[in-house]
Every structure is written in structure tokens, then in C-alpha cells.
Scaffold this active site. Structure first.
Site, mmCIF file in Angstrom:
data_model
loop_
_atom_site.group_PDB
_atom_site.id
_atom_site.type_symbol
_atom_site.label_atom_id
_atom_site.label_comp_id
_atom_site.label_asym_id
_atom_site.label_seq_id
_atom_site.Cartn_x
_atom_site.Cartn_y
_atom_site.Cartn_z
ATOM 1 C CD GLN A 7 50.872 47.527 42.193
ATOM 2 O OE1 GLN A 7 49.818 46.940 42.356
ATOM 3 N NE2 GLN A 7 51.650 47.292 41.143
ATOM 4 C CG ASN A 8 56.916 46.128 45.638
ATOM 5 O OD1 ASN A 8 55.874 45.567 45.307
ATOM 6 N ND2 ASN A 8 58.010 46.074 44.916
ATOM 7 N NE ARG A 15 54.279 40.037 53.388
ATOM 8 C CZ ARG A 15 53.344 40.905 52.974
ATOM 9 N NH1 ARG A 15 52.111 40.808 53.408
ATOM 10 N NH2 ARG A 15 53.653 41.853 52.130
ATOM 11 C CG HIS A 65 49.221 48.862 47.599
ATOM 12 N ND1 HIS A 65 49.373 47.784 46.740
ATOM 13 C CD2 HIS A 65 48.207 49.598 47.084
ATOM 14 C CE1 HIS A 65 48.497 47.885 45.759
ATOM 15 N NE2 HIS A 65 47.786 48.977 45.931
ATOM 16 C CB CYS A 69 47.354 53.521 67.343
ATOM 17 S SG CYS A 69 46.078 53.416 68.607
ATOM 18 C CE1 TYR A 112 50.860 42.890 55.573
ATOM 19 C CE2 TYR A 112 49.102 41.690 56.679
ATOM 20 C CZ TYR A 112 49.590 42.363 55.562
ATOM 21 O OH TYR A 112 48.815 42.486 54.441
ATOM 22 C CG ASN A 115 55.801 40.430 34.664
ATOM 23 O OD1 ASN A 115 56.056 39.244 34.885
ATOM 24 N ND2 ASN A 115 54.982 41.137 35.426
ATOM 25 C CB THR A 164 52.848 45.036 38.887
ATOM 26 O OG1 THR A 164 51.498 44.916 39.350
ATOM 27 C CG2 THR A 164 52.889 45.942 37.673
ATOM 28 C CB SER A 165 49.937 40.258 38.433
ATOM 29 O OG SER A 165 49.384 40.860 39.592
HETATM 30 C C1 BJW Z 1 58.683 39.260 37.994
HETATM 31 C C2 BJW Z 1 59.793 38.663 38.626
HETATM 32 C C3 BJW Z 1 61.068 39.182 38.311
HETATM 33 C C4 BJW Z 1 58.025 37.679 39.345
HETATM 34 N N1 BJW Z 1 61.150 40.207 37.434
HETATM 35 N N2 BJW Z 1 58.805 40.275 37.124
HETATM 36 C C5 BJW Z 1 38.259 47.642 39.850
HETATM 37 C C6 BJW Z 1 38.042 46.419 39.247
HETATM 38 C C7 BJW Z 1 38.052 45.259 39.999
HETATM 39 C C8 BJW Z 1 38.294 45.278 41.385
HETATM 40 C C9 BJW Z 1 38.511 46.491 41.963
HETATM 41 C C10 BJW Z 1 38.486 47.644 41.209
HETATM 42 N N3 BJW Z 1 38.759 48.688 42.060
HETATM 43 C C11 BJW Z 1 38.945 48.197 43.295
HETATM 44 C C12 BJW Z 1 38.802 46.871 43.281
HETATM 45 C C13 BJW Z 1 38.948 45.971 44.477
HETATM 46 C C14 BJW Z 1 40.375 45.641 44.807
HETATM 47 C C15 BJW Z 1 41.004 44.922 43.617
HETATM 48 O O1 BJW Z 1 41.715 45.486 42.814
HETATM 49 N N4 BJW Z 1 40.769 43.618 43.523
HETATM 50 C C16 BJW Z 1 41.349 42.830 42.418
HETATM 51 C C17 BJW Z 1 42.187 41.687 42.990
HETATM 52 C C18 BJW Z 1 40.243 42.367 41.549
HETATM 53 N N5 BJW Z 1 41.126 46.831 45.152
HETATM 54 C C19 BJW Z 1 41.087 47.341 46.381
HETATM 55 O O2 BJW Z 1 40.400 46.853 47.256
HETATM 56 C C20 BJW Z 1 41.906 48.596 46.645
HETATM 57 N N6 BJW Z 1 41.120 49.572 47.291
HETATM 58 C C21 BJW Z 1 40.203 50.265 46.616
HETATM 59 O O3 BJW Z 1 40.047 50.157 45.427
HETATM 60 O O4 BJW Z 1 39.482 51.109 47.408
HETATM 61 C C22 BJW Z 1 38.272 51.638 46.860
HETATM 62 C C23 BJW Z 1 37.208 50.635 47.154
HETATM 63 C C24 BJW Z 1 36.883 50.395 48.455
HETATM 64 C C25 BJW Z 1 35.872 49.492 48.732
HETATM 65 C C26 BJW Z 1 35.243 48.810 47.696
HETATM 66 C C27 BJW Z 1 35.629 49.047 46.381
HETATM 67 C C28 BJW Z 1 36.615 49.980 46.110
HETATM 68 C C29 BJW Z 1 43.039 48.293 47.628
HETATM 69 C C30 BJW Z 1 44.056 47.359 47.069
HETATM 70 C C31 BJW Z 1 45.108 47.067 48.135
HETATM 71 C C32 BJW Z 1 46.048 45.957 47.707
HETATM 72 N N7 BJW Z 1 46.799 45.536 48.841
HETATM 73 C C33 BJW Z 1 47.812 44.521 48.674
HETATM 74 C C34 BJW Z 1 48.373 44.146 50.078
HETATM 75 C C35 BJW Z 1 49.294 45.243 50.583
HETATM 76 C C36 BJW Z 1 49.831 44.925 51.933
HETATM 77 C C37 BJW Z 1 50.743 43.734 51.926
HETATM 78 O O5 BJW Z 1 51.853 43.809 51.366
HETATM 79 O O6 BJW Z 1 50.361 42.713 52.487
HETATM 80 O O7 BJW Z 1 48.846 44.978 47.814
HETATM 81 S S1 BJW Z 1 47.214 43.050 47.826
HETATM 82 C C38 BJW Z 1 48.688 42.759 46.902
HETATM 83 O O8 BJW Z 1 48.484 42.946 45.476
HETATM 84 C C39 BJW Z 1 49.646 43.872 47.344
HETATM 85 C C40 BJW Z 1 50.321 44.200 46.057
HETATM 86 O O9 BJW Z 1 50.903 45.496 46.140
HETATM 87 C C41 BJW Z 1 49.224 44.091 45.047
HETATM 88 C C42 BJW Z 1 49.679 43.911 43.640
HETATM 89 O O10 BJW Z 1 50.383 42.726 43.483
HETATM 90 P P1 BJW Z 1 51.684 42.712 42.563
HETATM 91 O O11 BJW Z 1 52.697 43.607 43.142
HETATM 92 O O12 BJW Z 1 51.307 42.951 41.158
HETATM 93 O O13 BJW Z 1 52.224 41.228 42.796
HETATM 94 P P2 BJW Z 1 51.776 39.861 42.088
HETATM 95 O O14 BJW Z 1 52.244 38.752 42.938
HETATM 96 O O15 BJW Z 1 50.358 39.882 41.704
HETATM 97 O O16 BJW Z 1 52.576 39.847 40.718
HETATM 98 C C43 BJW Z 1 53.976 39.732 40.662
HETATM 99 C C44 BJW Z 1 54.408 39.876 39.229
HETATM 100 O O17 BJW Z 1 55.811 39.876 39.178
HETATM 101 C C45 BJW Z 1 53.935 38.730 38.317
HETATM 102 O O18 BJW Z 1 53.400 39.288 37.135
HETATM 103 C C46 BJW Z 1 55.217 37.948 38.020
HETATM 104 O O19 BJW Z 1 55.220 37.403 36.714
HETATM 105 C C47 BJW Z 1 56.253 39.038 38.124
HETATM 106 N N8 BJW Z 1 57.604 38.632 38.472
HETATM 107 N N9 BJW Z 1 59.342 37.683 39.452
HETATM 108 C C48 BJW Z 1 60.026 40.720 36.874
HETATM 109 N N10 BJW Z 1 62.180 38.685 38.863
#
Ligand code: BJW
Length: 253
Positions: free
Chosen positions: A107-108, A72, A125, A133, A69, A221, A196-197
């Protein structure tokens, strides 16, 4: 990118009274920040972000997780907002000047929207720029220089650590922040999903909420995503190119 769709979306935007945009890692890709589901190379090639961004990983190996982290965090500090960030800030200003509503939910964790001039940003996020802490929850903004101890000790409580103030898998999103994003999604006329994906919930559910309440939904996207099959319009291409073109196509404000 299809020029007809671009103009259709621009028309919808120009007529909208309330707009919501949700952004993901793709928006910052053109600033040199890696997306989550990119393949890793270099120093971190053996680390899978989906495995490191968990409370379990931090418990098991806090040194590796905090080192990753901090690496990053420094990358985000060194990066600059790109034309996509700037276009979203201009869209907000244009709508605000006309007395219309705009909410940006990101989400960033990189703070690039704020640095581009976006005023109202809902950080779903959290932020990598603040660390908290593990014992007291008190937050601080670390110096812009690299951290020297991993895991970093907390200055607030003996024996406690600092962790990034981000939301890991299995953790709850900040309740007020998510509630505000949901309210805005229910009330908007146009919902933009950018870079976002759309696989991580509950953030990925906001576009469905907006659609269920009658919003015109648009995806910007480079590639197809989990939301592509049912959005009203898709603009394929890098957000740093599509968003400025979209704004230009809206005509003078
Ligand atoms: C371009 C481009 C360009 C490239 N121009 N485009 C319901 C169903 C199923 C699962 C769940 C559900 N509810 C909850 C869950 C569990 C889980 C979840 O969703 N899991 C899935 C993976 C299945 N969710 C959670 O755990 C969340 N908490 C929660 O729900 O609490 C309640 C709960 C608690 C306990 C049990 C159950 C429920 C919390 C989610 C937290 C996500 N955290 C992260 C890390 C943040 C910290 C860090 O930065 O390290 O957030 S994970 C990561 O994914 C990060 C991102 O914000 C997030 C989304 O990713 P994002 O931004 O979409 O990026 P990518 O890489 O996936 O996609 C990039 C896109 O850009 C692509 O499409 C490319 O094509 C595109 N692209 N260049 C335009 N130039």
C-alpha cells in the site's frame, strides 16, 4: 516476540509453495517515513493525512495538497530501505530460486521495496514518484529537486495540473494491479500482513480472501490491528527486526 510462534511461522513459510505479503506504512517507519495514523508534528501538525488524501481536498486546495505530497516525495527519496524491506526482497529471491511463488502487494507509495531489490511489487495505492496530468492522465517522474510551483502546472495540457499518481480515498485502485493481488491471495498457502493497520479497503480485505481460501495468515506489527483477532499467528515487534529473524529461522534455502 514469542520465539515459539516465530519458529512455527518460519516452518510454515519454509514449506509454502506460494506466499503473498501485503505491506503498509509500518514497514517504512524504520526508514524514517511517517505512518498514516501516527500523530503529526512539526511542519505538518495541522494537516490530517486522512483529510488531505482525497480528491475533494485537491479540488479545494491543490496548492496545499501538492506541496504536502512534494514534501513527502522528497522525504521518500532521501530515505533508505531498512532491514524489513531487505528481508522481503531476500524472501522473494529465495522462493524464486526454488521455483516457488512470491507476490508482494504494497500500500506504500515510497518505492522502497523496489530499491531494496524486490522484483515483483504490486503498488495498490500507486506511487508518489510519478505524477500525472489532470487533463490527459499522462505521467512523468519529477526531478529529485523540490518543485517550485504549487500546484504544479502540467506540461501536457494548457491550464491542467500535475497530481501525484496515488490512490486517494474514494478513488478506484488500479484494476489490473488489484486483480493480480486478489488472484495471488486466493492461491497462496501463507499470507503475511506486515506493518498495516488493516483498516483501509479494499487492500484490508486481501488477508480475509486468503484466509477464506485456506491460507495460513500471519500478522507482523508493533501493535494489535483490526485483523489481529482472527489471524493464525501474530508476531509483535518492528518489521525491521521481525522479518530478518523470520528469514534466519527458516534456515538455509
Ligand atoms: C509498524 C511499525 C514497525 C508502525 N513495524 N509495524 C469497505 C468498508 C469500509 C470503507 C470502505 C470499504 N471499501 C471502501 C471503503 C472506503 C475507503 C476506506 O477503506 N475507508 C476506511 C478508512 C474506512 N477506501 C477507499 O476509498 C479506496 N477506494 C475504493 O474502495 O474505491 C471504491 C469506492 C469508491 C467510491 C466509494 C466507495 C468505494 C481507496 C483507498 C485509498 C487509500 N489511500 C491512502 C493514501 C495513498 C496516497 C498517499 O500515500 O498519500 O493509502 S490512505 C492511507 O491508508 C494510504 C495507506 O496506504 C493506507 C493504509 O494505511 P497503512 O499502510 O495501514 O498505515 P497506517 O498508518 O494505518 O498503519 C501503520 C501500521 O504500522 C500500524 O498498525 C502500526 O502499528 C504499524 N507499525 N511502525 C511494524 N516498525
Amino acid at each position: 516476540m514469542d520465539a515459539g510462534t516465530l519458529h512455527l511461522v518460519a516452518e510454515r513459510l519454509a514449506k509454502a509453495r506460494r506466499v503473498v505479503a501485503i505491506t503498509g506504512a509500518g514497514v517504512s517507519a524504520e526508514s524514517g517515513i511517517r505512518t498514516f495514523r501516527d500523530t503529526m508534528d512539526g511542519l505538518w501538525k495541522e494537516f490530517d493525512p486522512q483529510r488531505l488524501a482525497t480528491p475533494e481536498a485537491f479540488e479545494r486546495d491543490p496548492a496545499t495538497v501538492t506541496r504536502w505530497y512534494d514534501h513527502r516525495r522528497l522525504g521518500c527519496l532521501a530515505a533508505d530501505p531498512n532491514p524489513g524491506h531487505l528481508a522481503l526482497a531476500r524472501l522473494e529471491a529465495r522462493l524464486a530460486d526454488a521455483g516457488l511463488g512470491f507476490v508482494l502487494a504494497t500500500q506504500n507509495v515510497d518505492r522502497l521495496h523496489q530499491r531494496a531489490g524486490s522484483r515483483r511489487v504490486l503498488e495498490l495505492h500507486g506511487s508518489i514518484m510519478e505524477w500525472r496530468c489532470t487533463a490527459t492522465g499522462r505521467k512523468l517522474v519529477p526531478d529529485p529537486s523540490p518543485m517550485t510551483r504549487f500546484p504544479p502546472p502540467s506540461p501536457f495540457a494548457e491550464g491542467a495540473l500535475l497530481r501525484p499518481d496515488v490512490v486517494w480515498f474514494g478513488e478506484l485502485l488500479p484494476m489490473e494491479v488489484f486483480a493480480a493481488a486478489e488472484r495471488a491471495s486466493r492461491a497462496c498457502d501463507v499470507f503475511l500482513s506486515v506493518g498495516t493497520s488493516s483498516v483501509v479497503f479494499p487492500a484490508a480485505g486481501l488477508i480475509r480472501t486468503a484466509a477464506a481460501h485456506g491460507a495460513y495468515t500471519v500478522e507482523i506489527n508493533r501493535e494489535e490491528t483490526a485483523a489481529s483477532v482472527w489471524v493464525d499467528a501474530a508476531l509483535r515487534g518492528p518489521s525491521g527486526e521481525v522479518l530478518p529473524r523470520l528469514l534466519a529461522a527458516m534456515g538455509p534455502g
